[in-house]
Motif scaffolding. Structure first.
Motif, mmCIF file in Angstrom:
data_model
loop_
_atom_site.group_PDB
_atom_site.id
_atom_site.type_symbol
_atom_site.label_atom_id
_atom_site.label_comp_id
_atom_site.label_asym_id
_atom_site.label_seq_id
_atom_site.Cartn_x
_atom_site.Cartn_y
_atom_site.Cartn_z
ATOM 1 N N UNK A 170 27.514 -4.216 -27.316
ATOM 2 C CA UNK A 170 26.756 -3.300 -26.958
ATOM 3 C C UNK A 170 25.639 -2.679 -27.804
ATOM 4 N N UNK A 171 25.218 -3.250 -28.870
ATOM 5 C CA UNK A 171 24.526 -2.538 -29.824
ATOM 6 C C UNK A 171 23.001 -3.061 -29.632
ATOM 7 N N UNK A 222 21.755 -2.131 -21.455
ATOM 8 C CA UNK A 222 20.740 -1.178 -20.800
ATOM 9 C C UNK A 222 20.995 0.372 -20.898
ATOM 10 N N UNK A 223 20.161 1.029 -21.520
ATOM 11 C CA UNK A 223 20.496 2.508 -21.796
ATOM 12 C C UNK A 223 19.876 3.302 -20.558
ATOM 13 N N UNK A 240 15.674 4.796 -16.772
ATOM 14 C CA UNK A 240 15.795 3.864 -17.278
ATOM 15 C C UNK A 240 15.013 2.544 -16.897
ATOM 16 N N UNK A 241 14.997 1.533 -17.862
ATOM 17 C CA UNK A 241 13.984 0.204 -17.407
ATOM 18 C C UNK A 241 15.248 -0.867 -17.256
ATOM 19 N N UNK A 242 15.063 -1.275 -15.885
ATOM 20 C CA UNK A 242 16.051 -2.454 -15.549
ATOM 21 C C UNK A 242 15.695 -3.547 -16.241
ATOM 22 N N UNK A 267 25.422 -1.649 -18.961
ATOM 23 C CA UNK A 267 24.805 -0.284 -18.988
ATOM 24 C C UNK A 267 25.542 0.493 -19.740
ATOM 25 N N UNK A 268 24.807 1.526 -20.382
ATOM 26 C CA UNK A 268 25.275 2.447 -21.311
ATOM 27 C C UNK A 268 24.536 3.882 -20.585
ATOM 28 N N UNK A 269 25.455 4.669 -19.983
ATOM 29 C CA UNK A 269 24.858 5.737 -19.534
ATOM 30 C C UNK A 269 25.267 7.049 -20.176
ATOM 31 N N UNK A 270 24.341 7.858 -20.563
ATOM 32 C CA UNK A 270 24.444 8.912 -21.450
ATOM 33 C C UNK A 270 24.562 10.144 -20.352
#
Length: 514
Positions: free
Chosen positions: A18-19, A24-25, A408-410, A450-453
Motif C-alpha cells: 500500500x505504499x 488510491x488515496x 480523490x482521483x479514481x 483505497x486508503x481513506x484519511x
C-alpha cells in the motif's frame, strides 16, 4: 556498508504494501455548509405496467397469497426493511391516461380500462387511490401522485387534491368519507404530468410550461396553501433546452421541483439480456449509468442560472437499467432479471445522488416490483429480493444524514481502449455523530485498494458489509433466492486515522461507525 543490487531495491519497493503501487488515496472532510442527504433520494416508482401492481404488489383480498387489504405481505415487509421513504404512482406513461375517479368506490362497480401503453391489457381498477395511499401509510412512506395532464383536466386534478387532502365540508371530502375514509391523507408530493415531451402529449417545452402554470395555479391543499410540493415534468436525459424553458418560464412561486429521467442501457445495440451479457455490454451499460453525473451537472448549471438561491429541487424520478424482457414474457410488461451489473448501477447512481444532494432531493428507482430494475420479483407465492434491493438496504445508513466531502482521483477501469472511473464513493455523518462510507468498485477484473484519511472525523469502531459474487451475470432466482446476499466484510483496517480497504472486482462495500 552493505550493498544492494538495483534488482533487490526495485523488488523491495514494489513489495512494500500500500505504499507506491495500487493504492488510491481519499480524503474525507466535514464542511460547514454541507447539505443533508434527503432520504427521498431513495424513493421508488410503481406504475400500472405489466405485473408491477397486479400480481406484484396487489393480489386482492381473496388471494391465497398472504396479504393485507389485498397487498402482498412479503412485499410490505421487504419495503419496510429498506425504509422506503416515498412511492410514486400510478405512472409513468400510464398516469396521463388514468382518471382517478374510476379507481374509487365499491370495487365491483368500477369501470375497466385498457392499458394502452403497456401490453394493451384490460385492468379492472381494483387498485385505486385508497389502496395506494393506505399502502403508503402502512409502509411509512410519503405518497407521490403523478397526475393526469395529458388527457385530463384542471378540474379533475383539483378534485383529486381535494379528495385526498381536504378534511371536511367540501364535495370531494364528503365523497371520500362515503367511500370509507374519514381523515384526509394529506398528500404532499404531486407530479404535474409525466414525460410531456413524449407519452404525456408530445408537447414542446414552451407549450408545457404554460400548461403547467395553469395547473399549478389551481393546486391548493386548503389546510395550508404552502404544503404542496409541485414537480414539473422534466427533461429526457440531455434535453437541456427543456430544463432551460421550464426554469425560465415558470415562476418560482408555482414550482418546487423539476424532474429528470435517465435510464442505463447498452449504447450500441438493442438493450440485450439482463443476465446473458459480455464485458463489452457491461462496460457500455456502466458508461451510461455514470453519465448521470454529467446530466446532473449540466441541468444544475441551468437551474443555478435562474435559481441561484437553490429554491427549486432536481427530482430524478425515473432511473435504472433497461434491458430486453425475459424470454417468453410479454414485451409490453418490461419484466427483466437483476444481476450484479444492476448492483453496480444502483451503487454508483446513489453515490452520485448523495454527492449532489444540495440540488438533488428525490430519486425514484424504476420500478419497485417485476418491472425494469426491480427490487423484488414475484412468481405466484414466491418472492425474491434482487441485488439492487440489497444495495438499497446497505445504503439506508445515508438517509437524512449530513454529506461529507470526498476528494480523490479514481483509478481507471479500462476496456477496449476506453476508460471509466473504477471507484465511486460517498460519505455521511448521522445525528449520532457516526460516519458512514459507501464504496463501489465497478472494475470487472481487478480489485482496488483505497486508503481513506478520516483523521479529522474522529472515526473508530467500524464495521462493514459487502455485496459481491463470482460472476457479473450472477443473480437470484426463485430456486436460489439467496445466491447473492449481503455479507460481513473484514478486508479493511482502521489505524491512526486511516482506513485501508481492499475492494474486490464489481463489489459494493459500506463501512459504518458503530
Amino acid at each position: 556498508m552493505k550493498k544492494y543490487s538495483l534488482f533487490t531495491v526495485l523488488i523491495g519497493i514494489f513489495c512494500l504494501p500500500n505504499l507506491f503501487y495500487g493504492q488510491t488515496s481519499i480524503t474525507v472532510e466535514e464542511t460547514e455548509d454541507a447539505p443533508i442527504i434527503s432520504k427521498h433520494i431513495y424513493g421508488h416508482f410503481a406504475e400500472h405496467l405489466g405485473r408491477s401492481i397486479y400480481d406484484g404488489i396487489y393480489v386482492g383480498e381473496d388471494s391465497e397469497i398472504p396479504n393485507k387489504d389485498g397487498v402482498r405481505t412479503d412485499i410490505i415487509e421487504a419495503l419496510k426493511d429498506i425504509q422506503i421513504p416515498n412511492l410514486r404512482w400510478p405512472g409513468g406513461c400510464f398516469a396521463d391516461t388514468y382518471h382517478w375517479k374510476d379507481g374509487i368506490g365499491p370495487k365491483e362497480e368500477r369501470p375497466s380500462i385498457v392499458n394502452a401503453w403497456w401490453g394493451g391489457v384490460t385492468e379492472d381498477n381494483s387498485f385505486g387511490t385508497h389502496d395506494f395511499l393506505n399502502l403508503c401509510e402502512e409502509l411509512g412512506a410519503e405518497p407521490y401522485l403523478a397526475a393526469n395532464v395529458g388527457s385530463g383536466t384542471v378540474q379533475e386534478f383539483s378534485d383529486w387534491i381535494q379528495y385526498v387532502n381536504h378534511a371536511e365540508g367540501s364535495p370531494m371530502a364528503d365523497l371520500r368519507k362515503e367511500n370509507g375514509r374519514e381523515q384526509p391523507w394529506n398528500v404532499k408530493y404531486w407530479g404535474v404530468g409525466n414525460e410531456m415531451w413524449g407519452c404525456g402529449g408530445n408537447m414542446t417545452p414552451e407549450y408545457y410550461a404554460n400548461l403547467y402554470r395553469q395547473y399549478a395555479t389551481f393546486m391548493t391543499s386548503w389546510e395550508n396553501e404552502n404544503n404542496l410540493y409541485r414537480i414539473a415534468s422534466g427533461a429526457n436525459q440531455d434535453d437541456y433546452h427543456w430544463t432551460e424553458v421550464l426554469m425560465r418560464d415558470i415562476p418560482k412561486h408555482l414550482i418546487e421541483g423539476v424532474a429528470l429521467h435517465s435510464y442505463s442501457f447498452v449504447e450500441w445495440q438493442d438493450k440485450g439480456s439482463a443476465t446473458d451479457f459480455n464485458e463489452a455490454q457491461y462496460f457500455s451499460t456502466m458508461k451510461t449509468a455514470l453519465w448521470m453525473q454529467e446530466l446532473i451537472d449540466k441541468h444544475t448549471d441551468i437551474m443555478d442560472k435562474y435559481d441561484p438561491e437553490n429554491e427549486i429541487d432536481l427530482i430524478v424520478d425515473e432511473w435504472g437499467a433497461w434491458y430486453d424482457v425475459e424470454e417468453g414474457t410479454n414485451p409490453g410488461f418490461l419484466y427483466q432479471q437483476n444481476s450484479m451489473r444492476d448492483a453496480m448501477i444502483a451503487g454508483v447512481t446513489l453515490n452520485i445522488f448523495n454527492n449532489e444532494s444540495d440540488r438533488v432531493k428525490m430519486g425514484n428507482l424504476a420500478q419497485t416490483v417485476n418491472v425494469l430494475q426491480a427490487v423484488a420479483l414475484t412468481e405466484g407465492e414466491k418472492m425474491l429480493l434482487t441485488p439492487t434491493y440489497h444495495v438499497l438496504k446497505m445504503y439506508t445508513v445515508h438517509h437524512d444524514t449530513k454529506l461529507l466531502s470526498v476528494e480523490f482521483e479514481s483509478p481507471n477501469y479500462t476496456y477496449n481502449g476506453e476508460s471509466l472511473p473504477a471507484i465511486s464513493m460517498s460519505a455521511s455523518r448521522n445525528d449520532a455523530g457516526n460516519v458512514n462510507i459507501s464504496l463501489v468498485n465497478i472494475d470487472a477484473e481487478k480489485e482496488n485498494k483505497v486508503e481513506i484519511d478520516v483523521d479529522a472525523l474522529d472515526v473508530e469502531n467500524m464495521t462493514a458489509e459487502i455485496l459481491s459474487s463470482a460472476e457479473l451475470q450472477d443473480h437470484n432466482t426463485f430456486d436460489n433466492p439467496d445466491n447473492i446476499v449481503v455479507k460481513e466484510f473484514k478486508d479493511f483496517k482502521l489505524r491512526r486515522g486511516t482506513l485501508e480497504v481492499t475492494l474486490p472486482p464489481f463489489s459494493v462495500v459500506v463501512l459504518k461507525q458503530e
